[in-house]
Design a protein around this motif. Structure first.
Motif, short mmCIF file in Angstrom:
data_model
loop_
_atom_site.label_atom_id
_atom_site.label_comp_id
_atom_site.label_asym_id
_atom_site.label_seq_id
_atom_site.Cartn_x
_atom_site.Cartn_y
_atom_site.Cartn_z
N UNK A 105 36.82 43.85 37.60
CA UNK A 105 35.61 44.56 37.15
C UNK A 105 34.34 44.04 37.81
N UNK A 106 34.47 43.13 38.74
CA UNK A 106 33.31 42.49 39.38
C UNK A 106 32.36 43.50 40.02
N UNK A 107 32.87 44.61 40.48
CA UNK A 107 32.05 45.60 41.19
C UNK A 107 31.03 46.29 40.28
N UNK A 108 31.16 46.14 38.98
CA UNK A 108 30.20 46.76 38.05
C UNK A 108 28.99 45.87 37.80
N UNK A 109 28.99 44.67 38.31
CA UNK A 109 27.89 43.74 38.07
C UNK A 109 26.64 44.12 38.86
N UNK A 121 38.35 37.71 45.86
CA UNK A 121 37.25 38.02 44.95
C UNK A 121 37.78 38.53 43.61
N UNK A 122 38.83 39.35 43.63
CA UNK A 122 39.43 39.82 42.37
C UNK A 122 40.00 38.64 41.58
N UNK A 123 40.68 37.73 42.27
CA UNK A 123 41.26 36.57 41.59
C UNK A 123 40.18 35.67 41.00
N UNK A 124 39.10 35.50 41.72
CA UNK A 124 38.03 34.58 41.28
C UNK A 124 37.14 35.20 40.19
#
Length: 176
Positions: free
Chosen positions: A25-29, A18-21
């Motif tokens: 910062x994805x968790x802030x969405x 998930x981090x690579x894709x």
């Protein structure tokens, strides 16, 4: 490539994918906040493998749509993640095909997601059914998509599962 239940994948491997894709910062969405209090649904979540390498994942989550009439339970699809070096090779499509087949088998008849309407329309997702829905936090309304096979409120507030709809402002919901 082979697909398995997501439970076959190591949680740290899923997080790394998930981090690579999507970036760290994805968790802030907004989508993450909507599903943060829930566990993903094992019967509707999948992993894609190339040999022993995890190259794709699809998670599905329970959410609720609060409306003036009460709460509808929905399944939130996503994230749909594919390793950057194999994007565009049909892995995301295979994951979505598996989800749609499993949803039919499991009776999951109200799916929603935040995603690309052009891409996800091939599985029956559209912004039309969700045009009156709202989510706390920033999002683009045209990317809030639904695939509904049963009646669901046309107006309402999407909330994490377990968030009591009774505490919501009914006037706000009626105008949503």
């Amino acid at each position: 490539m082979r697909l398995t239940p997501l439970a076959d994948a190591n949680p740290s491997g899923i997080e790394a994918l998930l981090d690579a894709a999507f970036g760290a910062d994805r968790r802030t969405r907004t989508a993450y906040r909507l599903r943060e209090s829930a566990d993903w649904l094992p019967a509707l979540s999948f992993a894609a493998w190339q040999g022993e390498r995890l190259i794709g994942s699809l998670q599905s989550w329970p959410v609720a749509l609060c409306s003036a009439g009460g709460a509808d339970r929905l399944v939130m699809v996503g994230p749909v993640a594919v390793a950057p070096d194999v994007q565009g090779t049909g892995i995301g499509r295979a994951l979505m095909d598996a989800l749609i087949a499993a949803a039919a088998q499991e009776g999951a008849d109200a799916l929603m997601m935040i995603g690309d309407p052009d891409y996800y329309s091939r599985w029956g997702f559209s912004a039309e059914a969700s045009a009156g829905w709202r989510i706390d936090g920033p999002y683009e309304q045209h990317r809030l998509l639904a695939r509904l096979e049963r009646p669901v409120a046309r107006k309402g507030q999407l909330v994490p599962v377990g968030d009591p709809c009774e505490g919501r402002n009914s006037a706000l919901l009626a105008s949503a």
